[in-house]
Design a protein around this motif. Structure first.
Motif, PDB file in Angstrom:
ATOM      1  N   ASN A 241       0.560  -1.335  -0.417  1.00 37.33           N
ATOM      2  CA  ASN A 241      -0.008   0.367  -0.222  1.00 37.33           C
ATOM      3  C   ASN A 241       0.911   1.666   0.103  1.00 37.33           C
ATOM      4  N   ASP A 242       1.709   1.021   0.481  1.00 34.42           N
ATOM      5  CA  ASP A 242       3.018   2.652   0.733  1.00 34.42           C
ATOM      6  C   ASP A 242       3.229   2.858  -0.895  1.00 34.42           C
ATOM      7  N   ASP A 243       3.349   2.087  -1.535  1.00 36.57           N
ATOM      8  CA  ASP A 243       3.689   2.608  -2.727  1.00 36.57           C
ATOM      9  C   ASP A 243       3.098   3.016  -4.173  1.00 36.57           C
ATOM     10  N   LEU A 244       0.985   3.359  -3.223  1.00 33.36           N
ATOM     11  CA  LEU A 244       0.719   3.933  -3.390  1.00 33.36           C
ATOM     12  C   LEU A 244      -0.374   4.994  -3.749  1.00 33.36           C
ATOM     13  N   GLN A 245       0.403   5.244  -2.208  1.00 34.22           N
ATOM     14  CA  GLN A 245       0.037   6.249  -1.526  1.00 34.22           C
ATOM     15  C   GLN A 245       0.006   7.635  -2.523  1.00 34.22           C
ATOM     16  N   GLN A 246       0.069   8.249  -3.408  1.00 35.19           N
ATOM     17  CA  GLN A 246       0.460   9.178  -4.128  1.00 35.19           C
ATOM     18  C   GLN A 246      -0.771   9.269  -5.031  1.00 35.19           C
TER      19      GLN A 246
END
Ligand SMILES: *[C@@H]1O[C@H](CO)[C@@H](O)[C@H](O)[C@H]1NC(C)=O
Ligand SMILES: *[C@@H]1O[C@H](CO)[C@@H](O)[C@H](O)[C@H]1NC(C)=O
Length: 698
Positions: A241-246
């Motif tokens: 999920n962190d990779d998708l935050q933007q």
């Protein structure tokens, strides 16, 4: 456009692991299990979503029916679909759900018929959203199908009102209502009068058989359904999920970790949908994330075309990141929309696609009722406990205007209440002040109720009022002077009759005290001479007349007061001794508690037309004091009795003093002196009163 979606069984074990891995909070979620008994709430076992009963969000009597529980299918069904709330009574039944004003929400209503009523006849009914038609719900009798409708909407009030409307094709029912706050930047159409209504939402390439993802995989609790076709090949990677935050769309990692690509490496990825109307406007959201680690000599780039026209080029997905492509303008003008993703000339790899969403723009521009009008009419509903089916927007949709109301749309396309008819509605209590906040009201009918209290001054605020009917109530006090004036000029049709305690003339209001008073001064000399009870005799006779009262007079004046009917009975010993008969009734002898003798002049019931005269006299004597005028001690102004209480003149009344039989008869010069003296004094007081009035007006 509606979706009929198939339930697929989900292994509980798999989901439990997902819950542990991706715990997300539910802040801002509103999750109503419709039909769930009021005291119950639970955390849904598959999703972990906390549901509560909808009972507190409806304000109508409803039959709460439990849906039939198909034990065989129950494992397919999430718990919030287990109960339904049906609405067998009334045409329109609404929920009122408080929301955070200005927050963008995903709002979902779910319907699982499941033959809950044993009629094997799935109903068709309308769902309204405030003033607007949301959708028509056509249920299926297939026990393994449920239906949901979903919009993305930013409420302009701090509440929403979904309403189920019976269109004569079966009893409306509902299984669940869910609201999820969204990021304001996502799903922006720049059309504030419209909402996005979900048509399709797919995640592509999932290897699992679970078929769908929602919360807690998706922080926004979107429902993603899986799709795969034989000409597509699955690709997968692991994404966190962190990779998708933007990405503002907060796409779930599980959705973005898989994609499809054409089996034939030089072919395009194609999909389509059809429209039932060429004027429909659609928004297409395509979500991409590279799922393969590309070698140095590999590239992936492709163009998106819709019906042959370029939609976007080129798309170059980023590894394990999310990218959402959509247009700022809606797609329109076709009955079929064919979308094609084809690789560019220089691309070494075929296109991929991770997920798609298709929304239809739905017009929500139907004018709503002005908020102040809504607040006022709801207050009126609550104050009087109006039992009519007053739900949803008062004025809209036009076919569902609240009974007893008429509305019109103003220049800003906002509905205003122009007419309120609450006649014969069993209203009790006072006239509600909220009525004055219905500022566009032209017609107000409160007749034939049990309203009491006064006809309030705030009705004057209703400048558009053309008809005011309050007849057949129990109103008391006086009609505000301005209303009487408007009625006289013909700008207001005023009906106030059949209110026994209501004074309908201009002279009775406290504020209008001085006007009729001054008018009556010119006639005062005559009043002095012919006042029926008695008078204080010329100075020479004064000693004889007031020998016992001269000191008490001042105290009597200061004690002018209202007497109750009961005390009048006590004072007059139940009207025992008649000492005279005046212009508007009999005069009785009375004795106050301090043994002062008084004369009680009672307005006879048969001469109610003398009430005005009675009031004028009372008001006049309250203010004017003269040694040749009898002093008023008090008065009684109750429904049963109107009476004036005067000092008792032991030497007899004016008539007796002017009569020839009387040995003490006034000589003509004495009579003249009394008249001139009284008139002089009163002229002085008149000047004082005028000054007082100017002060009041200033
Ligand atoms: C992709 O899916 C296959 C089979 O479903 C699985 O064995 C593999 O571990 C997955 N790859 C990644 C990177 O998740
Ligand atoms: C693969 O797709 C290309 C382009 O559509 C087509 O020309 C070709 O015939 C296809 N190959 C096969 C084996 O289907």
């Amino acid at each position: 456009m509606r979706m009929l979606l198939h339930f697929l069984s989900v292994s509980l074990g798999v989901l439990t692991i997902l819950v542990l891995v991706q715990a997300q909070d539910q802040s801002g979620f509103i999750s109503l299990d419709c039909g769930l008994p009021e005291h119950l709430s639970y955390s849904e076992v598959k999703t972990g979503i906390n549901y509560i009963s909808d009972a507190k969000f409806i304000d109508t009597d409803t039959d709460t029916s439990k849906s039939i529980r198909h034990t065989k299918e129950m494992s397919y069904i999430e718990q919030q679909l287990e109960y339904v709330r049906s609405f067998p009574n009334g045409v329109k039944n609404c929920y009122r759900i408080n929301v955070s004003n200005g927050t963008k929400y995903l709002i979902r209503a779910s319907f699982y018929y499941g033959n809950y009523d044993n009629l094997n006849d799935p109903p068709i009914f309308d769902l309204h959203f405030g003033a607007n038609l949301w959708d028509t719900v056509k249920c299926s009798n297939n026990v393994s199908f449920f239906q949901f409708i979903e919009i993305i909407y930013t409420p302009s009030h701090d509440y929403i009102q979904p309403c189920l409307v019976n269109t004569g094709q079966g009893t409306p029912f509902i299984s669940a209502i869910e609201l999820r706050p969204l990021n304001d930047i996502a799903y922006d159409t720049k059309s504030p009068k419209s909402v996005l209504s979900l048509v399709e939402r797919w995640e592509l390439g999932s290897g699992s058989n679970s078929g769908s993802y929602r919360y807690k995989d998706d922080v926004y609790d979107r429902m993603w359904f899986s799709s795969i076709r034989s000409d597509w090949r699955r690709l997968n990677t692991s994404v966190n999920n962190d990779d998708l935050q933007q990405n503002h769309y907060k796409l779930p990692a599980i959705v973005m970790s898989t994609a499809v690509t054409p089996v034939n490496g030089s072919a395009a990825i194609q999909f389509s949908w059809s429209a039932d109307d060429v004027n429909n406007q659609y928004y297409l959201y395509t979500h991409f994330g590279e799922v393969e680690k590309l070698a140095a000599n590999e590239t992936r780039a492709f163009n998106i075309n819709v019906n042959g026209g370029l939609f976007y080029a080129p798309v170059i997905p980023l590894y394990r990141k999310a990218m959402t492509i959509f247009s700022n303008r809606p797609l329109t003008g076709a009955t079929v929309y064919q979308v094609s993703l084809s690789k560019t000339k220089n691309s070494t790899l075929p296109p991929i696609l991770n997920a798609i969403e298709i929304y239809k723009l739905k017009d929500f521009s139907q004018s709503e009722t002005q908020q102040d009008d809504v607040d006022s009419i709801i207050n009126i509903k609550n104050v009087y406990g109006v039992t009519r089916n007053w739900q949803g927007d008062p004025c809209a949709p036009v076919n569902y205007v609240w009974e007893g109301l008429n509305c019109s749309v103003d220049g800003n396309n906002i509905s205003r209440i122009t007419s309120l008819d609450l006649s014969s509605s069993g209203l009790i209590g006072q006239i509600a002040s909220s009525i004055s906040k219905l500022t566009m009201l032209q017609y107000l009918d409160l007749s034939n109720n049990g309203l009491n209290g006064s006809l309030p001054d705030f009705l004057i605020q209703l400048h558009s009022l053309k008809v005011l009917n309050v007849r057949k109530n129990k109103l008391t006090g006086s009609v505000p002077r301005e209303l009487i004036e408007r009625s006289k000029t013909g700008s207001l049709s005023l009906s106030v009759d059949d209110n026994p305690g209501l004074c309908t003339t201009k002279s009775c209001g406290k504020k209008s005290l001085f006007v009729p008073l001054i008018a009556s001064f010119s006639a005062l000399i005559i009043v002095i001479l012919f006042i029926s009870l008695g008078f204080r005799i010329f100075r020479r006779h004064k000693a004889a007349v007031t020998s016992t009262n001269s000191k008490q007079r001042g105290s009597l004046i200061s004690k002018q007061q209202a007497f109750s009917y009961t005390s009048i009975i006590n004072i007059t010993d139940n009207f025992k001794t008649i000492i005279g008969e005046g212009g508007f009734g009999k005069v009785y002898l009375g004795t106050l508690q301090n043994q002062t003798q008084v004369a009680v002049k009672r307005l006879s019931l048969s001469s109610m037309q003398g009430y005005k005269e009675f009031q004028s006299e009372a008001q006049l004597l309250m203010i004017v004091h003269h040694r040749n005028l009898v002093s008023l001690v008090g008065y009684c102004d109750e429904d049963e009795v109107k009476a004036l209480i005067y000092e008792y003149m032991v030497n007899g009344n004016l008539h007796q003093h002017l009569s020839v039989e009387n040995t003490n008869i006034l000589k003509w010069n004495e009579r003249l002196i009394i008249a001139v003296d009284a008139a002089h004094d009163i002229r002085e007081q008149e000047t004082q009163i005028k000054e007082m009035m100017c002060t009041v007006l200033a």
